[in-house]
Design an enzyme around this catalytic site. Structure first.
Site, PDB file in Angstrom:
ATOM      1  NE  ARG B  30       8.345 -10.616 -24.686  1.00 40.80           N
ATOM      2  CZ  ARG B  30       8.331 -11.164 -23.482  1.00 40.80           C
ATOM      3  NH1 ARG B  30       8.632 -12.429 -23.342  1.00 40.80           N
ATOM      4  NH2 ARG B  30       8.065 -10.442 -22.428  1.00 40.80           N
ATOM      5  CB  CYS B  51     -14.176   1.660   2.646  1.00 38.07           C
ATOM      6  SG  CYS B  51     -12.652   2.588   2.399  1.00 38.07           S
ATOM      7  CB  CYS B  54     -15.416   5.435   3.879  1.00 39.80           C
ATOM      8  SG  CYS B  54     -15.463   5.162   2.088  1.00 39.80           S
ATOM      9  CG  ASN B  76      -0.233   1.462   7.910  1.00 41.75           C
ATOM     10  OD1 ASN B  76      -0.968   0.579   8.319  1.00 41.75           O
ATOM     11  ND2 ASN B  76       0.243   1.493   6.681  1.00 41.75           N
ATOM     12  CG  HIS B 115     -15.099   3.834  -1.510  1.00 39.31           C
ATOM     13  ND1 HIS B 115     -14.077   3.392  -0.688  1.00 39.31           N
ATOM     14  CD2 HIS B 115     -15.498   2.740  -2.231  1.00 39.31           C
ATOM     15  CE1 HIS B 115     -13.882   2.093  -0.893  1.00 39.31           C
ATOM     16  NE2 HIS B 115     -14.725   1.677  -1.819  1.00 39.31           N
ATOM     17  CG  ASN B 155       1.814   1.040  -3.389  1.00 41.64           C
ATOM     18  OD1 ASN B 155       2.782   1.371  -4.073  1.00 41.64           O
ATOM     19  ND2 ASN B 155       1.948   0.525  -2.172  1.00 41.64           N
ATOM     20  CB  CYS B 162      -3.392  -0.608  -4.163  1.00 42.65           C
ATOM     21  SG  CYS B 162      -4.480   0.539  -3.345  1.00 42.65           S
ATOM     22  CB  SER B 163      -4.992  -4.115   0.302  1.00 44.92           C
ATOM     23  OG  SER B 163      -4.462  -3.166   1.182  1.00 44.92           O
ATOM     24  CG  HIS B 166     -11.106   5.565   0.180  1.00 41.57           C
ATOM     25  ND1 HIS B 166     -12.398   5.747   0.640  1.00 41.57           N
ATOM     26  CD2 HIS B 166     -10.517   6.794   0.262  1.00 41.57           C
ATOM     27  CE1 HIS B 166     -12.568   7.005   0.989  1.00 41.57           C
ATOM     28  NE2 HIS B 166     -11.440   7.656   0.765  1.00 41.57           N
ATOM     29  CG  HIS B 168      -5.027   4.842   0.291  1.00 41.83           C
ATOM     30  ND1 HIS B 168      -5.693   3.961  -0.529  1.00 41.83           N
ATOM     31  CD2 HIS B 168      -4.027   4.119   0.866  1.00 41.83           C
ATOM     32  CE1 HIS B 168      -5.140   2.761  -0.456  1.00 41.83           C
ATOM     33  NE2 HIS B 168      -4.117   2.828   0.375  1.00 41.83           N
ATOM     34  CD  GLN B 170       1.132   2.743   2.384  1.00 41.60           C
ATOM     35  OE1 GLN B 170       1.821   2.487   3.363  1.00 41.60           O
ATOM     36  NE2 GLN B 170       0.755   1.816   1.520  1.00 41.60           N
ATOM     37  CG  HIS B 283      12.916   9.845  -5.212  1.00 36.19           C
ATOM     38  ND1 HIS B 283      12.974   9.047  -6.322  1.00 36.19           N
ATOM     39  CD2 HIS B 283      12.769   9.002  -4.154  1.00 36.19           C
ATOM     40  CE1 HIS B 283      12.874   7.778  -5.956  1.00 36.19           C
ATOM     41  NE2 HIS B 283      12.743   7.724  -4.654  1.00 36.19           N
ATOM     42  CE  LYS B 313      10.163  -6.047 -18.572  1.00 33.24           C
ATOM     43  NZ  LYS B 313      10.763  -6.989 -19.546  1.00 33.24           N
ATOM     44  CG  PHE B 314       5.546 -10.630 -15.505  1.00 31.16           C
ATOM     45  CD1 PHE B 314       5.096 -11.063 -14.277  1.00 31.16           C
ATOM     46  CD2 PHE B 314       4.655 -10.587 -16.565  1.00 31.16           C
ATOM     47  CE1 PHE B 314       3.785 -11.465 -14.099  1.00 31.16           C
ATOM     48  CE2 PHE B 314       3.333 -10.993 -16.396  1.00 31.16           C
ATOM     49  CZ  PHE B 314       2.894 -11.419 -15.160  1.00 31.16           C
ATOM     50  CD  GLU B 319      13.425  -8.404 -16.904  1.00 33.59           C
ATOM     51  OE1 GLU B 319      13.645  -9.561 -16.492  1.00 33.59           O
ATOM     52  OE2 GLU B 319      12.864  -8.167 -17.984  1.00 33.59           O
ATOM     53  CD  GLN B 325      14.153  -6.354 -21.334  1.00 33.17           C
ATOM     54  OE1 GLN B 325      13.193  -6.664 -20.628  1.00 33.17           O
ATOM     55  NE2 GLN B 325      14.041  -6.167 -22.635  1.00 33.17           N
TER      56      GLN B 325
HETATM   57  O1  LIG Z   1       0.797  -0.863   3.236  1.00 33.29           O
HETATM   58  P1  LIG Z   1      -0.074  -1.631   2.289  1.00 33.29           P
HETATM   59  O2  LIG Z   1      -0.811  -0.773   1.315  1.00 33.29           O
HETATM   60  O3  LIG Z   1      -0.978  -2.608   2.993  1.00 33.29           O
HETATM   61  O4  LIG Z   1       0.940  -2.558   1.467  1.00 33.29           O
HETATM   62  C1  LIG Z   1       1.459  -2.274   0.206  1.00 33.29           C
HETATM   63  O5  LIG Z   1       2.386  -1.198   0.223  1.00 33.29           O
HETATM   64  C2  LIG Z   1       3.558  -1.388   1.007  1.00 33.29           C
HETATM   65  C3  LIG Z   1       4.478  -0.204   0.802  1.00 33.29           C
HETATM   66  O6  LIG Z   1       4.877  -0.036  -0.541  1.00 33.29           O
HETATM   67  C4  LIG Z   1       4.274  -2.703   0.653  1.00 33.29           C
HETATM   68  O7  LIG Z   1       5.292  -2.956   1.600  1.00 33.29           O
HETATM   69  C5  LIG Z   1       3.314  -3.886   0.632  1.00 33.29           C
HETATM   70  O8  LIG Z   1       3.994  -5.037   0.157  1.00 33.29           O
HETATM   71  C6  LIG Z   1       2.130  -3.546  -0.268  1.00 33.29           C
HETATM   72  O9  LIG Z   1       1.219  -4.613  -0.290  1.00 33.29           O
HETATM   73  O1  LIG Z   2      11.322 -14.435 -21.968  1.00 33.35           O
HETATM   74  P1  LIG Z   2       9.951 -14.666 -21.430  1.00 33.35           P
HETATM   75  O2  LIG Z   2       9.875 -15.907 -20.573  1.00 33.35           O
HETATM   76  O3  LIG Z   2       8.874 -14.627 -22.464  1.00 33.35           O
HETATM   77  O4  LIG Z   2       9.665 -13.418 -20.453  1.00 33.35           O
HETATM   78  C1  LIG Z   2       9.850 -13.375 -19.079  1.00 33.35           C
HETATM   79  O5  LIG Z   2      11.215 -13.395 -18.698  1.00 33.35           O
HETATM   80  C2  LIG Z   2      12.005 -12.296 -19.151  1.00 33.35           C
HETATM   81  C3  LIG Z   2      13.388 -12.417 -18.565  1.00 33.35           C
HETATM   82  O6  LIG Z   2      13.392 -12.412 -17.155  1.00 33.35           O
HETATM   83  C4  LIG Z   2      11.367 -10.941 -18.785  1.00 33.35           C
HETATM   84  O7  LIG Z   2      12.069  -9.928 -19.444  1.00 33.35           O
HETATM   85  C5  LIG Z   2       9.897 -10.877 -19.173  1.00 33.35           C
HETATM   86  O8  LIG Z   2       9.332  -9.693 -18.695  1.00 33.35           O
HETATM   87  C6  LIG Z   2       9.175 -12.096 -18.612  1.00 33.35           C
HETATM   88  O9  LIG Z   2       7.822 -12.076 -18.971  1.00 33.35           O
END
Ligand SMILES: O=P(O)(O)O[C@H]1O[C@H](CO)[C@@H](O)[C@H](O)[C@H]1O
Ligand SMILES: O=P(O)(O)O[C@H]1O[C@H](CO)[C@@H](O)[C@H](O)[C@H]1O
Lengths: 350, 350
Positions: B30, B51, B54, B76, B115, B155, B162-163, B166, B168, B170, B283, B313-314, B319, B325
């Site tokens: 699609r 940073c 750093c 943290n 960095h 992340n 990831c904010s 650098h 890293h 957690q 894990h 992929k959203f 989902e 999916q």
């Molecule tokens: O801790 P950070 O890097 O600021 O935050 C990031 O990682 C965390 C752990 O996966 C999440 O809860 C946060 O939503 C994400 O923004």
């Molecule tokens: O079907 P759409 O609107 O193109 O796609 C959207 O919704 C779907 C169903 O939640 C998801 O699988 C897709 O990843 C998202 O981009």
């Protein structure tokens, strides 16, 4: 020092899914230096000649949309589920390689011919037509022999993967019961067998008494932030009567659902004065021919915004690999939604 | 027409979590008109005075980072879990309102003082130091009385929340066993009790025989796209020997893990010639004082990119509300990763 659920990290239990969420109320104070989202301020026309959902336009497969006046449904041109497939199965390697074919179909449902509107900007009569369409699709698709579950949902906003701002939702119907409704079914059934009432009847009775997580109420529905919410401003709209499926709603209840849907989304838009993105959907009884008195239908909203119109909660790292986690309490979120006006911020009417 | 797992929609079973994923291979075709991600082409300096990760810089709470030469770990400054909280519990409304305090702590682990680097751009010796740090943190945190699980994760990329670029990761350590490892523990235990071997020993033996989902292999580790992968290019790195936890790895195996981690992430970066975002994590056995012979540790990668450096992929709507999916098969994804060079696209070395 006494434990304090407003300030101290804790876990809360979700009885619908039998899972816990990690709550870290103090964490909302951290500064955010990460990705910010784009705010879509574009003024859209009532009809967009390039939109494949607008009335009268031609879609990618050559079909022409009818000149529809309220709602319109059609089969998704790029469906994730297909009706015409043979069946097949794999079961090898001591059960470690298992797969099976899955039949189904995916529809797109346009909420309105107006390209420039969203649910909170539509009037309740128009939204009532959307509720009617949900009922029609649930009934028609669910009536097919091989369809055992119908998932109605809406992705709103680009940040939620929505690729077209025209107000619309989707319906995916399939053979198997997907994971989320399967969990909710098992836990609702156990509760119903033990207590002779639906879990959500007892739950919303308590919530209405406490009031702290309720964000909107009308005669037939309550909208609240569940005690076990995961997404920052997650809510559910629940019928006060134990109704298993949309098609069991009375005419009056359908109106009340349309009203609750509009009221909640108006409040959402007002929080950050922006079209509030979310994925929402209805969890309800499967269409497997059984009665399902344990099911208490509800509409769930998962909105990602956390601190502002541009800063969302990322469900990544810890959340993907370990456990759902949230940064504000359900009560704080509920107070914030509740205090919003029922008049949309864009509205020029008093 | 015969059922064909390369083309027809189907579900696959994940024996580690006891959950199914919906696979829709035909759907990748699609067109995409939705949100695209920003590619970060910024050339970063080796040391950034702004940073907070750093060496030698001052963090928000006034602490000064040491002049570290390889890795560096610290608590943290905005931790989701805290050590110093009283305990508390709620259990009301017929079990519908349940909560309990959760103690724990969160650390940030810097992979390198540089960095401007990422794991695929570091050398294997440097990555081996990261592996050693994982072992140290797992051992030290896990040894605390009240810590029963240690989640190590990374992340990578702004799109994964990831904010700070650098390099890293957690470590979150806590009282309770989080949901994902809990599911994997239950299913690995049932398999082990029944078969007298870890689930992943049998699984990787089959995968190595088939070869179609393997993307990299060295003497002690295999990297593969699991049969039940959810994210487009999801992979796991699994030790060939049934090792329950990082601290049980031999010196040689630690080297081999560092090599596999680098090789896989180099291939990832090469797919779309971009720093490939993902959340990854290990894990492994809980630190509850038990032996856990059922646990076969593995490192899991969840990368969101689907079609290009800018189209992800959203995981939304269906989902979130119904079921995981995916739009391409595990085999297609594996072939794509496998064919990538082991030389990083940015590398000037031959
Ligand atoms: O801790 P950070 O890097 O600021 O935050 C990031 O990682 C965390 C752990 O996966 C999440 O809860 C946060 O939503 C994400 O923004
Ligand atoms: O079907 P759409 O609107 O193109 O796609 C959207 O919704 C779907 C169903 O939640 C998801 O699988 C897709 O990843 C998202 O981009």
């Amino acid at each position: 020092m006494e434990f304090n659920f407003e300030d101290h990290p804790h876990r809360r239990y979700n009885p619908l899914t039998n899972e816990w969420v990690q709550v870290s109320p103090h964490r909302a104070k951290r500064p955010w230096q990460g990705q910010v989202e784009k705010v879509d301020e574009e003024q859209r026309p009532e009809h967009d000649p390039n939109c494949y959902l607008c009335a009268g336009n031609t879609r990618i497969n050559g079909e022409v949309n009818p000149d529809y006046k309220d709602t319109f449904a059609f089969q998704n041109d790029f469906a994730a589920l297909l009706e015409e497939i043979p069946s097949g199965e794999v079961n090898e390697g001591n059960g470690l390689f298992k797969a099976k074919s899955e039949r189904g179909l995916c529809k797109v449902i346009c909420f309105s011919p107006r390209h420039d509107l969203t649910i909170p900007e539509m009037d309740v009569d128009g939204i009532r037509k959307v509720v009617d369409l949900w009922c029609k699709e649930y009934a028609e698709l669910g009536a097919r022999d091989y369809i055992n579950y119908v998932q109605i949902f809406e992705n709103k906003g680009a940040v939620m993967g929505c690729s077209n701002p025209h107000p619309h939702g989707q319906v995916w119907a399939q053979e198997s019961l997907p994971l989320e409704p399967e969990k909710k079914q098992a836990n609702q059934l156990a509760y119903f067998d033990k207590n002779g009432k639906t879990m959500l009847s007892d739950y919303i009775a308590d919530e209405l008494k406490q009031g702290t997580r309720v964000v909107y109420e009308n005669e037939h529905f309550v909208a609240l932030v569940p005690y076990w919410a995961v997404w920052p401003f997650e809510t559910m709209i629940v019928p006060k009567r134990a109704v298993a499926r949309v098609t069991d709603l009375t005419e009056e209840e359908r109106d009340a659902l349309a009203d609750a849907y509009k009221s909640l989304t108006v409040k959402y838009d007002n929080i950050f004065q922006v079209s509030f993105p979310y994925s929402a959907g209805i969890h309800q009884a499967p269409t497997d021919g059984e009665d399902h008195p344990e099911w208490h239908m509800h509409m769930t909203f998962y909105p990602p915004l956390l601190r502002s119109a541009t800063v969302k909660k990322f469900m990544v790292g810890y959340e993907m690999l370990a456990n759902a986690q949230r940064d504000i309490t359900a009560e704080t979120a509920a107070a914030r939604i509740r205090e919003q006006s029922l008049t949309h911020y864009k509205s020029t009417v008093l």
